[in-house]
Design a protein around this motif. Structure first.
Motif, short mmCIF file in Angstrom:
data_model
loop_
_atom_site.label_atom_id
_atom_site.label_comp_id
_atom_site.label_asym_id
_atom_site.label_seq_id
_atom_site.Cartn_x
_atom_site.Cartn_y
_atom_site.Cartn_z
N PRO A 97 26.85 46.46 160.99
CA PRO A 97 27.01 45.37 159.86
C PRO A 97 25.78 45.44 158.68
CG PRO A 97 27.26 44.63 162.21
CD PRO A 97 26.69 45.90 162.27
N GLN A 98 24.77 45.83 158.94
CA GLN A 98 23.47 45.77 158.26
C GLN A 98 23.59 46.43 156.89
OE1 GLN A 98 23.84 47.49 161.26
NE2 GLN A 98 21.84 47.34 162.35
N ALA A 99 22.98 45.93 156.06
CA ALA A 99 23.00 46.40 154.52
C ALA A 99 22.53 48.11 154.41
CB ALA A 99 22.28 45.72 153.51
N THR A 118 25.74 49.83 155.64
CA THR A 118 26.76 49.94 154.77
C THR A 118 26.50 50.54 153.31
OG1 THR A 118 26.31 47.74 153.80
CG2 THR A 118 27.74 47.76 155.42
N GLU A 143 33.78 48.12 161.39
CA GLU A 143 32.46 47.77 161.55
C GLU A 143 32.22 47.74 163.04
OE1 GLU A 143 30.84 44.34 159.39
OE2 GLU A 143 30.48 43.33 161.55
N SER A 196 23.72 41.53 161.91
CA SER A 196 24.37 40.45 161.08
C SER A 196 25.68 40.83 161.27
CB SER A 196 23.79 40.83 159.44
OG SER A 196 24.09 42.19 159.37
N GLY A 248 29.39 42.81 157.14
CA GLY A 248 28.98 44.10 156.33
C GLY A 248 29.94 45.03 155.88
N GLU A 266 32.68 43.09 153.93
CA GLU A 266 32.36 43.06 152.57
C GLU A 266 32.56 44.44 151.87
OE1 GLU A 266 31.04 41.13 149.07
OE2 GLU A 266 31.43 40.40 150.96
#
Length: 269
Positions: A162-164, A167, A189, A207, A210, A213
């Motif tokens: 999930p983390q930026a 991604t 994910e 989180s 991600g 998104e």
């Protein structure tokens, strides 16, 4: 006798690459769980493990290190079950010592990938999953170029956490797919929340969202989220079939939904 290399993939209906721009996101876990879920859905499945430096599929599916035999059409894959519905090929089967490091330059890796693609006698398979190393390197180009000689790849499943930071790396993999003409079948994910082994509540320790998104940003299908589940980790460590052991878990439901969506996408193509 001359080997019929084209025949090794002639009866494979669908080829799916499992990709990620980042290591440690659980590509091999997702590959093995998708394979088991497809097998539970009555499909004949193969896994080609081309992560040459980190071949973990044999251990995850508890097949040890059997001898790999030759037949007229190439290497005979190793089967993970008595019914021969789950076939595997990995460099892990070819190393004399399981702790041996594969210290190879690019051309030798490329040659081995070429052999893996053309020289494995898969027989009849519904889906061949290709577990790839992280990144967008020589190995990935070698995989695509070698498959193009024999059979069209249906597409790729991209795995992220999930983390930026994860991604962001997977976003580069999306660009790689677009540049090389590989259809993106969807984004998964992984490690999406932590399932408490005592109360089964799912907490977002990293989180969340991600992957979804990223799918929206890149115009890709979001296949679903798989939580970090200690029961799944224990099954993988012990070489057990998680889907058979925990059919009532949220993780089972997530993997089953993803597999169903993926199958529908492949059949609609």
């Amino acid at each position: 006798m001359e080997q019929n290399h084209d025949g090794s993939l002639a009866h494979v209906r669908h080829i799916v690459l499992v990709l990620s721009g980042k290591g440690g996101v659980g590509k091999s876990t997702i590959t093995s769980e998708l394979a088991l879920a497809l097998r539970h859905a009555g499909k004949k499945v193969g896994i080609l493990d081309v992560d040459l430096c980190g071949p973990s599929i044999p251990r995850m599916l508890s097949v040890g290190r059997p001898d790999v035999h030759q037949c007229d059409s190439g290497w005979v894959p190793v089967y993970a079950d008595a019914e021969k519905s789950l076939a595997l090929m990995s460099i892990g089967f070819l190393l004399e010592d399981p702790d041996e490091a594969v210290v190879w330059r690019g051309p030798k890796k490329t040659a081995m990938i070429g052999q893996f693609v053309s020289d494995v006698a898969w027989g009849e398979l519904d889906v061949l999953l290709v577990d790839t190393p992280p990144g967008t390197s020589d190995e990935h180009l070698a995989i695509l170029e070698n498959f193009k000689k024999h059979k069209q790849v249906d597409g790729a499943v991209l795995v992220t956490t999930p983390q930026a930071i994860s991604t962001g790396d997977v976003r580069r993999e999306v660009t790689f797919c677009k540049k090389t003409g590989v259809r993106i079948l969807g984004i998964i994910e992984n490690m999406s929340g932590f399932v408490c082994p005592h109360c089964s509540e799912c907490s977002n320790i990293f989180s969340k969202g991600g992957g979804e998104e990223l799918a929206k940003l890149t115009g890709s299908v979001f296949l679903g989220s798989v939580p970090l589940d200690p029961k799944l980790s224990n099954c993988i460590e012990g070489g057990e079939d998680f889907l058979k052991s925990f059919p009532n878990s949220a993780t089972f439901t997530a993997i089953s939904r993803i597999t169903h969506t993926l199958l529908s996408s492949l059949q609609a193509a």
